[in-house]
Design a protein around this motif. Sequence first.
Motif, PDB file in Angstrom:
ATOM      1  N   UNK A  11       0.829  -1.208   0.000  1.00 59.19           N
ATOM      2  CA  UNK A  11       0.000   0.000   0.000  1.00 59.19           C
ATOM      3  C   UNK A  11       0.864   1.259   0.000  1.00 59.19           C
ATOM      4  N   UNK A  12       1.945   1.252   0.746  1.00 55.19           N
ATOM      5  CA  UNK A  12       2.861   2.404   0.744  1.00 55.19           C
ATOM      6  C   UNK A  12       3.474   2.602  -0.639  1.00 55.19           C
ATOM      7  N   UNK A  13       3.855   1.512  -1.275  1.00 59.78           N
ATOM      8  CA  UNK A  13       4.442   1.605  -2.612  1.00 59.78           C
ATOM      9  C   UNK A  13       3.416   2.164  -3.595  1.00 59.78           C
ATOM     10  N   UNK A  14       2.183   1.706  -3.514  1.00 56.79           N
ATOM     11  CA  UNK A  14       1.128   2.202  -4.392  1.00 56.79           C
ATOM     12  C   UNK A  14       0.895   3.699  -4.145  1.00 56.79           C
ATOM     13  N   UNK A  15       0.861   4.095  -2.882  1.00 53.98           N
ATOM     14  CA  UNK A  15       0.642   5.503  -2.541  1.00 53.98           C
ATOM     15  C   UNK A  15       1.745   6.392  -3.109  1.00 53.98           C
ATOM     16  N   UNK A  17       3.827   5.717  -5.546  1.00 57.88           N
ATOM     17  CA  UNK A  17       3.781   5.657  -6.997  1.00 57.88           C
ATOM     18  C   UNK A  17       2.705   6.611  -7.525  1.00 57.88           C
ATOM     19  N   UNK A  18       1.546   6.628  -6.871  1.00 57.46           N
ATOM     20  CA  UNK A  18       0.469   7.530  -7.239  1.00 57.46           C
ATOM     21  C   UNK A  18       0.913   8.984  -7.111  1.00 57.46           C
ATOM     22  N   UNK A  19       1.587   9.319  -6.031  1.00 54.30           N
ATOM     23  CA  UNK A  19       2.081  10.681  -5.822  1.00 54.30           C
ATOM     24  C   UNK A  19       3.060  11.089  -6.916  1.00 54.30           C
ATOM     25  N   UNK A  20       3.977  10.227  -7.289  1.00 56.34           N
ATOM     26  CA  UNK A  20       4.951  10.570  -8.340  1.00 56.34           C
ATOM     27  C   UNK A  20       4.254  10.719  -9.695  1.00 56.34           C
ATOM     28  N   UNK A  21       3.222   9.928  -9.969  1.00 52.88           N
ATOM     29  CA  UNK A  21       2.466  10.072 -11.213  1.00 52.88           C
ATOM     30  C   UNK A  21       1.735  11.410 -11.249  1.00 52.88           C
ATOM     31  N   UNK A  22       1.168  11.815 -10.123  1.00 52.82           N
ATOM     32  CA  UNK A  22       0.484  13.103 -10.043  1.00 52.82           C
ATOM     33  C   UNK A  22       1.456  14.252 -10.320  1.00 52.82           C
ATOM     34  N   UNK A  23       2.630  14.170  -9.757  1.00 55.18           N
ATOM     35  CA  UNK A  23       3.640  15.211  -9.980  1.00 55.18           C
ATOM     36  C   UNK A  23       4.057  15.254 -11.447  1.00 55.18           C
ATOM     37  N   UNK A  24       4.200  14.092 -12.069  1.00 51.91           N
ATOM     38  CA  UNK A  24       4.576  14.038 -13.482  1.00 51.91           C
ATOM     39  C   UNK A  24       3.484  14.670 -14.352  1.00 51.91           C
ATOM     40  N   UNK A  25       2.215  14.404 -14.035  1.00 50.50           N
ATOM     41  CA  UNK A  25       1.112  14.971 -14.795  1.00 50.50           C
ATOM     42  C   UNK A  25       1.070  16.490 -14.609  1.00 50.50           C
ATOM     43  N   UNK A  26       1.251  16.967 -13.386  1.00 55.44           N
ATOM     44  CA  UNK A  26       1.256  18.412 -13.127  1.00 55.44           C
ATOM     45  C   UNK A  26       2.388  19.100 -13.875  1.00 55.44           C
TER      46      UNK A  26
END
Length: 170
Positions: A11-15, A17-26
């Motif tokens: 779950x920590x890894x998924x969280x 990973x989600x945060x880094x994807x959000x930053x990449x999209x921004x």
Amino acid sequence: MSGFILIVISRLIIYFNYQSQQQAVQYKQAQVAQGAASTVKSFVQDKVNALSSTVQFNFLAGVPQTSPLSTLQKLLGLEPAFNEVAILNAQGKIVGQAARTPDLYSADITSEINKAQLMTTVKQSKDFISDVYIDKSSGEPEVIVAVPINSFYSGYSGTLLAETDLKFMW
């Protein structure tokens, strides 16, 4: 116990990973927005340069070398993005006006903008670019761009302005 630890770690890894994807999209969105802003700025600056060139070559010493209407009609022919062009005197009154579609031009080209701000800006020998507005008749985005007409002898003597259609950027 090991299953619980495995679930927590996944779950920590998924969280993260989600945060880094959000930053990449921004970051990508910011790049696209900067590119669009640069395109708009370049387009509008090109139109300001066209007006400045017209003033430089046709209004020597603040006096038109040809009839104002002739100059304005030539400017409309050279710049397809200009819907309407006008010359204002030092008091802000229209002394010459031409439009691509004469039956649709407004009685006062400055009706969509703050005329006091326009006059203050050009009297300081600065170029003026209005906020974007939507034209009521065509429904297209437009801006007013204006440049001062300066006399060698008395300084500010008028303004050359154009209603610029932004659809040509598309």
